[in-house]
Design an enzyme around this catalytic site. Structure first.
Site, PDB file in Angstrom:
ATOM      1  N   ASP A  86      38.695  39.226  40.121  1.00 18.22           N
ATOM      2  CA  ASP A  86      38.260  39.765  38.832  1.00 18.22           C
ATOM      3  C   ASP A  86      39.426  40.266  37.984  1.00 18.22           C
ATOM      4  OD1 ASP A  86      38.983  42.011  40.259  1.00 18.22           O
ATOM      5  OD2 ASP A  86      37.018  42.990  40.145  1.00 18.22           O
TER       6      ASP A  86
ATOM      7  N   HIS B 247      41.844  42.399  38.994  1.00 18.16           N
ATOM      8  CA  HIS B 247      42.357  43.741  39.277  1.00 18.16           C
ATOM      9  C   HIS B 247      43.721  43.674  39.971  1.00 18.16           C
ATOM     10  CE1 HIS B 247      40.367  43.323  43.376  1.00 18.16           C
ATOM     11  NE2 HIS B 247      41.516  43.883  43.727  1.00 18.16           N
TER      12      HIS B 247
END
Length: 270
Positions: free
Chosen positions: A145, A147
């Site tokens: 995602d 991160h």
């Protein structure tokens, strides 16, 4: 923008990182390394350890600061990042354990409810990094995602070290380290913030496999956004992104990245 290096495999990426850091330590024996866990950095640590031993590099003064730590795990838990960093970095490289720090070390498994103790740990960690002179090279992985560290989508790009709630996808991804049981994966962590990460003098992000292709596309060629935390690397004056062909598959300008690296003067390094 960040320099993008497309490699054949993790081993080639590891050799590039290992050479960079080994040369740094030779020039600066008390270098400060930013350390990450997960699978992406493992080949890089192995390559660095090989160079250190083969070239008899003195690492006795090297210092290290890890990116993050789970909350609620005792330090001796095999999946705590205190244990992981010592197993994958400190021992293979022969570093002095007293000079390598993890954000949760002072907490030693303190429960989330111990708010005063946990809240003070983040600012204290940032102060310790500053007192050490700042991080010279920070190695990073990236989540599916986008991160980095445990800065989930929506994290402030100016954030310091603090407590975060892990996204469900991150817990699913990390369940492989906990007998594939998501219920064993902690729900909270303490992590260097994006603002802390960006203070390092050199950032090196590693990503491999098709599962990271979308996140890499957003990081390298998308807009800078808190919803892809790794896109903050576009703001850094010295960021290097090393990826394999699968992770690079969605990049529009990958031919240029290959051309630029192939024609880069050797003296520049990364």
């Amino acid at each position: 923008m960040a320099e993008v290096i497309i490699v054949k495999n993790e081993e080639e990426a590891g050799e590039i990182y290992g050479r960079c850091v080994a040369d740094l330590i030779k020039a600066k024996p008390d270098a400060v390394l930013g350390l990450a866990t997960g699978s992406s950095p493992l080949a890089a640590y192995q390559a660095l350890a090989k160079i250190v031993h083969e070239e008899h590099i003195d690492v006795s003064k090297v210092r290290g600061f890890a990116l993050d730590e789970y909350l609620g795990l005792p330090l001796d838990h095999p999946q705590s990042y205190h244990s992981t960093i010592h197993r994958t970095v400190v021992e293979p490289l022969g570093l002095d354990p007293a000079k390598v720090h993890v954000p949760g070390d002072v907490l030693n498994g303190a429960p989330l409810e111990d708010g005063d103790k946990i809240a003070a740990a983040g600012p204290a960690y940032d102060a310790a990094i500053e007192a050490a002179g700042g991080i010279d090279v920070q190695i990073l992985g990236i989540g599916t995602d986008g991160h980095i560290g445990f800065n989930e989508p929506g994290s402030s790009l100016a954030s310091g070290t603090r407590v975060k709630t892990l996204a469900e996808q991150t817990r699913i991804d990390n369940a492989r380290f906990f007998d594939d049981d998501i219920n064993q994966v902690p729900t909270h962590c303490i992590t260097q913030g994006i603002g802390t990460v960006l203070k390092a003098r050199h950032l090196v992000l590693l990503a491999f496999g098709a599962g990271k292709a979308e996140a890499i596309e957003e990081t390298v060629e998308g807009g800078v956004s808190a919803f892809c935390p790794a896109s903050a690397l576009q703001l850094h004056p010295h960021a290097t992104i090393i990826i394999d062909e699968e992770a690079a598959s969605r990049l529009r300008h990958k031919d240029y990245y290959r051309y630029a690296f192939a024609h880069k003067p050797a003296w520049q390094g990364i």
